[in-house]
Motif scaffolding. Structure first.
Motif, mmCIF file in Angstrom:
data_model
loop_
_atom_site.group_PDB
_atom_site.id
_atom_site.type_symbol
_atom_site.label_atom_id
_atom_site.label_comp_id
_atom_site.label_asym_id
_atom_site.label_seq_id
_atom_site.Cartn_x
_atom_site.Cartn_y
_atom_site.Cartn_z
ATOM 1 N N LEU A 154 2.374 5.379 6.453
ATOM 2 C CA LEU A 154 3.211 6.319 6.190
ATOM 3 C C LEU A 154 5.259 6.003 5.774
ATOM 4 O O LEU A 154 5.156 6.914 6.281
ATOM 5 C CB LEU A 154 2.649 7.503 5.820
ATOM 6 N N LEU A 155 5.382 4.428 5.762
ATOM 7 C CA LEU A 155 6.900 4.175 5.997
ATOM 8 C C LEU A 155 7.600 4.799 7.348
ATOM 9 O O LEU A 155 8.497 5.447 7.755
ATOM 10 C CB LEU A 155 7.718 5.700 4.797
ATOM 11 N N GLY A 156 6.261 4.984 8.603
ATOM 12 C CA GLY A 156 6.607 5.389 9.500
ATOM 13 C C GLY A 156 6.350 6.277 10.325
ATOM 14 O O GLY A 156 6.831 6.434 11.558
ATOM 15 N N PHE A 157 6.058 6.756 9.906
ATOM 16 C CA PHE A 157 5.328 8.303 10.362
ATOM 17 C C PHE A 157 4.771 8.415 11.134
ATOM 18 O O PHE A 157 5.222 9.278 12.183
ATOM 19 C CB PHE A 157 5.710 9.392 9.336
ATOM 20 N N ILE A 247 2.767 13.992 -10.413
ATOM 21 C CA ILE A 247 2.130 14.226 -9.401
ATOM 22 C C ILE A 247 0.348 14.411 -9.238
ATOM 23 O O ILE A 247 -0.186 13.468 -8.172
ATOM 24 C CB ILE A 247 2.337 16.085 -9.678
ATOM 25 N N LYS A 248 -0.289 14.419 -10.068
ATOM 26 C CA LYS A 248 -1.694 14.382 -9.654
ATOM 27 C C LYS A 248 -2.178 12.987 -9.884
ATOM 28 O O LYS A 248 -2.813 12.294 -9.141
ATOM 29 C CB LYS A 248 -2.652 14.597 -11.034
ATOM 30 N N LYS A 249 -1.430 11.614 -10.311
ATOM 31 C CA LYS A 249 -1.141 10.450 -11.279
ATOM 32 C C LYS A 249 -0.827 9.701 -9.625
ATOM 33 O O LYS A 249 -0.927 8.484 -9.753
ATOM 34 C CB LYS A 249 -0.865 10.445 -12.209
ATOM 35 N N SER A 250 0.315 10.831 -9.125
ATOM 36 C CA SER A 250 0.529 9.989 -7.723
ATOM 37 C C SER A 250 -0.737 9.745 -6.540
ATOM 38 O O SER A 250 -1.687 10.281 -6.264
ATOM 39 C CB SER A 250 2.158 10.624 -7.039
ATOM 40 N N ALA A 251 0.025 8.801 -5.555
ATOM 41 C CA ALA A 251 -0.879 8.069 -4.492
ATOM 42 C C ALA A 251 0.520 8.644 -3.193
ATOM 43 O O ALA A 251 1.428 8.079 -3.332
ATOM 44 C CB ALA A 251 -1.219 7.027 -4.075
ATOM 45 N N LEU A 252 -0.370 9.159 -1.773
ATOM 46 C CA LEU A 252 0.020 9.312 -1.040
ATOM 47 C C LEU A 252 -0.709 9.308 0.356
ATOM 48 O O LEU A 252 -0.954 10.433 0.697
ATOM 49 C CB LEU A 252 1.299 10.073 -1.031
ATOM 50 N N TYR A 253 -1.209 8.089 1.141
ATOM 51 C CA TYR A 253 -2.105 8.346 1.907
ATOM 52 C C TYR A 253 -2.177 7.513 2.503
ATOM 53 O O TYR A 253 -1.769 5.994 1.728
ATOM 54 C CB TYR A 253 -3.743 8.481 1.194
ATOM 55 N N PHE A 254 -2.552 7.164 4.380
ATOM 56 C CA PHE A 254 -2.909 5.870 4.779
ATOM 57 C C PHE A 254 -4.657 5.848 4.998
ATOM 58 O O PHE A 254 -5.583 6.988 4.861
ATOM 59 C CB PHE A 254 -2.351 5.722 5.468
ATOM 60 N N TYR A 255 -5.034 4.946 5.012
ATOM 61 C CA TYR A 255 -6.874 4.732 6.054
ATOM 62 C C TYR A 255 -6.784 3.367 7.190
ATOM 63 O O TYR A 255 -6.137 2.777 7.009
ATOM 64 C CB TYR A 255 -7.400 4.489 5.591
ATOM 65 N N GLY A 278 -5.937 -1.845 8.103
ATOM 66 C CA GLY A 278 -5.452 -0.799 8.037
ATOM 67 C C GLY A 278 -4.515 -0.674 6.502
ATOM 68 O O GLY A 278 -4.423 -1.777 6.213
ATOM 69 N N MET A 279 -4.990 0.453 5.329
ATOM 70 C CA MET A 279 -3.383 0.162 4.475
ATOM 71 C C MET A 279 -3.118 1.205 3.505
ATOM 72 O O MET A 279 -3.195 2.238 4.298
ATOM 73 C CB MET A 279 -4.660 -0.087 3.332
ATOM 74 N N ASP A 280 -1.258 2.158 3.431
ATOM 75 C CA ASP A 280 -1.115 2.558 2.418
ATOM 76 C C ASP A 280 -0.711 2.397 1.456
ATOM 77 O O ASP A 280 -1.030 0.815 1.308
ATOM 78 C CB ASP A 280 0.064 2.274 3.815
ATOM 79 N N LYS A 281 -1.011 3.541 0.788
ATOM 80 C CA LYS A 281 -0.269 3.415 -0.593
ATOM 81 C C LYS A 281 0.316 4.719 -0.645
ATOM 82 O O LYS A 281 -0.301 5.276 -0.836
ATOM 83 C CB LYS A 281 -1.946 3.656 -1.723
ATOM 84 N N LEU A 282 1.722 4.341 -1.384
ATOM 85 C CA LEU A 282 2.748 5.461 -1.790
ATOM 86 C C LEU A 282 3.171 5.056 -3.578
ATOM 87 O O LEU A 282 2.839 3.869 -4.080
ATOM 88 C CB LEU A 282 3.567 4.715 -0.993
#
Length: 734
Positions: A154-157, A247-255, A278-282
């Motif tokens: 998440l961009l370094g968080f 917003i519904k179609k936006s993505a912000l998560y990692f696993y 590991g993968m991030d999706k934004l």
């Protein structure tokens, strides 16, 4: 177990520690001895043994109940920090990582590392870190020996490391043994849990933005075990509840997913297989998407040739990749991809000829493939060609107990970095950096090889049982470079390899320190001073665009750097109240022809003062309280010194690089953990946290704009990320 202490009392008194693979060797005369074996958080096991032949003991250490709420950081026994020859070494207890308050309540070992003296956070919410004046890319981050090129989510968080899957963390700040190489500043060596080979265990946690689950157990009891650990955030699931379609179609998560298995083939052989994904999706609706992630795999074989000779052979795979999807209109759709992929072969022998010497020798060979940029879709740019390189090293290192008071750790590493041919072009530049000519070589043809000798030595002279003086020197080289012209790092920062123009960075570091234990080893105090001289440092020209498709070499400048400072640490290790106070006074500077009139200027990571205070208090068997306070000087930054207009467009004028400072940063975090009622094997807890307890609005970025009422005036606009961030999480184990 890593770092277990083994001590003997009998005809002679001696001791040693297990290495990162759990192996040790202790040579003493024949006779009857009392052996004590211990490791942090476990009860000491005592055995009486008659040594008259080679024997094998199976020792299973049991958790020590009265230590469960105690926080301890140590690298061996209670006097190990004083007696060891190594400097700038910190081991982190996983219990401590669980207790220190962090953002959103997510346990994060890198955030704890950033609280140590000599280690500086890359910024608010950022998992990057600077060690002794070095840049973030000058840290070698290893997960079960595999290189992790971007240890952030998440961009370094958040960091890529799920603490439930981690067994041991060691940070080395520059004076590294010869078996480590490839970076200038530090090594963070992270080892995954092997799994429980006795019984099935499950633990996990549910937080406000993420949940995690770990399962471990025996493959065959006493012979092999496995571990599966996963974690995922679910902010995207709440976004789907929004009435806004975008917003519904936006993505912000990692696993992320950690896997490990091991099996005892016989008394002398053991194999390990570990992996990480590991993968991030934004994503912003259908308009923009940024995906990035790491993949690693390690296959390791341990073999014991004799009681004094131990071997570790590893085959390692590492892959970091990001994709950018752009769909700005019905007529434009494209994708940008970049990747760095390694295949690594390591062989190391550990030899214990006697109790005064421990030799390590080995070879290491890495093949790098870098895809700088691949464009598909409606882009008119050509793909940037793949680059290939081959990194090799041979090393030898010895830990020598010269006398009862003097210990010396010395070694030599020979590194060879070969630039390989392929589809890329190799350029010749004139004195101004303009391209004179270019040439292409056949795939895997050796274009040029850089050889470097890297000596390392550290010595400790023990003044008495509780204090020592230490000195050390090391030389390190770095053949891979990360380029960024943004104030904060991003997943799309470009990695480039050494070639015929870009040379390997080198650094020589001198260190000296005083170490002392106080109050019957309840407290540790250390003071270390260092000076680091760096050559072949890389920076970009004014106005460079390193994300363009143009050749990178004409946009770069090269010079030297220096970093120096003092680190102070006072740590309380036992009792109801534990923690530490750390302070760093330092400078980090560069001198590069073509920047700031060829004068020394502050590196981006330069900070004069850095203070961290960590306190953890065991209030009673049910409640643990903890707090951290941090303060540091703002980063060096480049701000505009003026502006002018071109065709009614405002253009800002930038003059001297990094000649301004961001505002000073400070923050207080609080947390409390409540142990819930134990039901058989099932234990659980509630963890409460408050990040930035007094609501300080720290500057994340500062931008500039025209005053809407008077365009001749310019306004500075500060962006802050977090004010008060409460959190609660539920953790369980059975």
């Amino acid at each position: 177990m890593i770092g277990a202490t083994i001590s003997s009392v009998g005809a002679v008194t001696s001791g040693t520690r297990s290495n990162e693979y759990g192996f040790f060797s202790l040579t003493i005369p024949e006779g009857e001895y009392q052996f004590k074996v211990g490791v942090v958080g476990y009860a000491i096991d005592t055995r009486t043994v008659q040594l008259n032949k080679n024997i094998q003991l199976q020792i299973a250490l049991k958790p020590e109940d009265n230590n469960l709420s105690e926080v301890v950081i140590r690298s061996g026994g209670s006097t190990q920090k004083v007696s060891s020859a190594q400097m700038g070494v910190e081991k982190l207890s996983m219990k401590e990582i669980d207790q220190v308050p962090v953002l959103f309540g997510e346990r994060d070992l890198i955030k704890v590392v950033q609280l140590l003296p000599g280690v500086k956070s890359a910024g608010e919410g950022n998992s990057g870190f600077f060690v002794r004046g070095g840049a973030a890319d000058q840290n070698l981050v290893l997960l079960d020996e595999a290189i992790v090129y971007n240890p952030s989510h998440l961009l370094g968080f958040f960091s890529t490391f799920n603490s439930d899957a981690i067994k041991d963390v060691t940070l080395l700040k520059g004076i590294n043994p010869a078996n480590y190489g490839g970076r200038l500043s530090s090594v963070m060596d992270v080892r995954m849990n092997d799994g429980n080979n006795q019984e099935l265990r499950v633990n996990g946690g549910i937080g406000i933005i993420a949940s995690r689950l770990t399962i471990e157990g025996p493959i065959v009891k006493d012979k092999g075990s496995f571990l599966i650990s996963g974690r995922r955030t679910y902010v995207d699931m709440f976004m789907k509840l929004s009435s806004d379609t975008a917003i519904k179609k936006s993505a912000l998560y990692f696993y992320d997913l950690n896997l490990k298995a091991n099996y005892q083939l016989g008394q002398r052989d053991k194999i390990y297989l570990s992996g990480y994904l590991g993968m991030d999706k934004l994503g912003l609706s259908d308009l923009f998407g940024l995906n990035w992630g790491n993949k690693t795999a390690t296959l390791r074989w341990n073999h014991q040739f004799s009681p004094k000779l131990f071997s570790n052979t590893s085959i390692i795979y590492s892959d970091y990749k990001y994709d950018i999807d752009i769909n700005t209109s019905e007529s434009f759709e494209g994708k940008i991809s970049s990747q760095i992929r390694d295949w690594n072969l390591k062989e190391e022998l550990s030899f214990y000829p006697n109790s005064n010497n421990t030799w390590r020798m080995g070879v290491n060979s890495i093949h790098h493939t870098i895809r700088p940029g691949e464009f598909s879709g409606d882009f008119s740019m050509d793909n940037q060609p793949l680059t290939y390189s081959w990194e090799n090293a041979a090393y030898v290192n010895n830990e020598w107990k010269a006398s009862d008071r003097l210990k010396i750790d010395y070694g030599l590493r020979l590194s060879a970095f070969s630039v390989l041919g392929g589809p890329q072009q190799f350029y010749e530049l004139d004195q101004r950096g303009a391209i004179l000519s270019s040439r292409q070589y056949s795939k895997n043809e050796i274009v040029q090889t850089y050889f470097n000798l890297e000596p390392r030595i550290a010595a400790a002279y023990q003044l008495n049982e509780i204090s020592s003086l230490k000195v050390g020197y090391s030389r390190n080289t770095q053949p891979l470079h990360q380029l960024s012209n943004s104030a904060t790092g991003s997943p799309t920062d470009k990695w480039v390899a050494t070639n015929n123009i870009i040379r390997p960075e080198t650094a020589g570091q001198f260190s000296a320190g005083y170490f002392r234990n106080l109050k019957d080893n309840k407290y540790e105090f250390s003071a270390e001073a260092y000076y680091k001289a760096m050559q072949h440092q890389v920076d970009y020209k004014d106005g460079a665009n390193i994300r363009s498709n143009d050749p990178i070499e004409p946009q770069l400048l090269f010079g030297k750097g220096r970093a120096y400072g003092v680190e102070l640490l006072l740590r309380k290790k036992t009792g109801k109240l534990t923690g530490w106070i750390g302070y760093t006074l330092s400078r980090s500077e560069k001198q590069i022809d073509g920047i700031n009139d060829n004068e020394w200027y502050a590196a981006r990571q330069d900070r004069t003062h850095d203070i961290s205070i960590v306190g953890i208090y065991a209030l009673n068997p049910k409640w643990n309280l903890s707090a951290t306070f941090v303060y540091y000087t703002g980063n060096a930054v480049t701000f505009p010194t003026g502006k002018y207009q071109v065709d009614d467009q405002v253009v800002y004028l930038y003059t001297r690089r990094n000649s301004y400072r961001m505002p000073a940063y400070h923050r207080l975090d609080l947390s409390a953990t409540r142990q819930l009622k134990k039901r058989g094997r099932f234990t659980s807890e509630l963890a409460f946290g408050l990040y930035n307890a007094y609501g300080r609005e720290n500057a994340y970025t500062i931008s500039f704009r025209d005053n809407p009422n008077d365009r001749s005036k310019t306004e500075a606009v500060q962006t802050s990320l977090f004010k008060f961030v409460p959190s609660v999480s539920y953790n369980f184990k059975f």
